[in-house]
Scaffold this active site. Sequence first.
Site, short mmCIF file in Angstrom:
data_model
loop_
_atom_site.label_atom_id
_atom_site.label_comp_id
_atom_site.label_asym_id
_atom_site.label_seq_id
_atom_site.Cartn_x
_atom_site.Cartn_y
_atom_site.Cartn_z
N HIS A 47 58.83 71.09 -3.79
CA HIS A 47 58.46 70.71 -2.32
C HIS A 47 57.29 71.57 -1.54
CE1 HIS A 47 62.26 68.65 -2.36
NE2 HIS A 47 62.76 69.65 -2.79
N SER B 18 28.47 75.79 1.24
CA SER B 18 28.26 74.65 2.32
C SER B 18 26.96 74.57 2.97
CB SER B 18 29.37 74.91 3.26
OG SER B 18 28.99 74.45 4.49
N LYS C 247 31.06 80.18 3.08
CA LYS C 247 31.89 79.21 2.08
C LYS C 247 31.63 79.27 0.77
CE LYS C 247 34.32 76.35 3.56
NZ LYS C 247 35.06 74.96 3.98
N GLU D 208 38.20 69.63 -7.00
CA GLU D 208 38.24 68.38 -6.15
C GLU D 208 37.49 66.96 -6.81
OE1 GLU D 208 37.83 69.75 -1.37
OE2 GLU D 208 36.13 70.37 -2.91
#
Length: 481
Positions: A158, A279, A285, A292
């Site tokens: 979980h 970014s 970043k 992804e």
Amino acid sequence: MENKKLWGGRFGQGAAEILDKFNASLPFDKKLYKQDILGSQTHAKMLAHCGILTHEEAQKICVGLEQIKSEIEQGSFEFVLSDEDIHMAVEKRLTQLIGEVGKKLHTARSRNDQVALDFRLFVLDSNRNLRALLLELIATLLEIAKPHTQSILPGMTHLQHAQPVNFGFLMCAYANMFMRDFERLESSYKRNNFCPLGAAALAGTPYATDRFFTAKALGFTAPTLNATDSVSDRDFALDFLYECSMIAMHISRLAEELVLWSSYEFRFITLSDAYSTGSSIMPQKKNPDVPELLRGKSGRVYGNLLSLLVVMKGLPLAYNKDTQEDKEGVFDSFETLELSLRILKDTLKTMSIHTDSMLKACKRGHLSATDLADFLVQNCNIPFREAHHITGKAVAYAESLGKDLSELSVEELCSVDSLIPQTAHQSLDLEKSMNSRNSYGGTSTEATKAQIASIEAWWNCALAALQNSAPLDSTTPYKES
Ligand code: ARG
């Protein structure tokens, strides 16, 4: 306007221009030129072998086709939309090159069995290519697993801290998924390695052909059994699309771990600069765009499976033009996975692994709670439910002190309940906890090393099977040591 199509004999008028655009598959099926030319050369040889063409005619056809192949590869071949598809484009050029004898090539076959052959050859080639890439990925996972069979991190259920495991063990979990993907591809390869050429339009041919000659020359197990089935079904492509979907699903799961693990909340890994992006607005970043995208690519791969399932639903026998819609999705799924598997492998190879953060994370979430309960059951004759309750009290006490269960002193632990002996304190040790799960397939360092050895044994058999087209004995990793 006169009809100049290869099939134009019975037509007075040429096709409407817009129809060419709608009807043609040439813009995408030109990718099948190699398979088409190989199939045609083999067909010509079979016709000569059976006395339907002379050997000189077959020879001329084969040489002409070879020239077309080099024209395509050198970029000098002129693709014309009105030729409809790769089969007619090649045949037309053949007659231009070698004259009348070129018109004999299409004896005892049809475009229906021709396309069924070309596409099947493409699917089988792609199947082998993906299996080779899966082996490289599995080898990479093993390489990472080997030095990390003692690197403890929180195992989760979980997405909550559950029990301590080692990092190598988790890499082996993914290796197992990709091993099954390999085996799925292998089994459909075997099922679909039958040659449809010679089925002709739908019912076979009156010529005395030799379909076994063709099948053998092209490396198939045998010809397909039923001509109508051969030209109508596309289940071999659906097998492949399903297998691609499963691989994409496994890739997306591992990619999701990489996204999570590289976040500041986890910091178990850092992706190499070469496999991450910045970014445009936030200079600090470093984004995990690569995992992804690996995760996101599963969408189109699943979509390709569903599209073809819908195209095929309810189609009557035998060939229907609907099936021309079978190709683009297969090309796309293959190309997507070919790239994804390479990139995933490189991303894994180049990431840095932070065992210190993994260990630190183990100090949160009371990972040794099950161990304390098990200790009380095994050493103090306390029933599990009762042990579970006592351990729950210990967890609450640790939380009240702002500590992890594993950080309680002997005194603190014993103060929770009179049934807890001093010796119970040793069960809180994370390394002991991890190594106590020494069952077959468990996470202990020893059990993980055994898994790595089994996967390696499997890997060697899988490579040999791929190279020799021999069947893989998938019981290999499961032998008792
Ligand atoms: N371009 C067609 C396809 O991809 C080839 C077969 C066409 N056969 C026919 N009878 N129209 O399916």
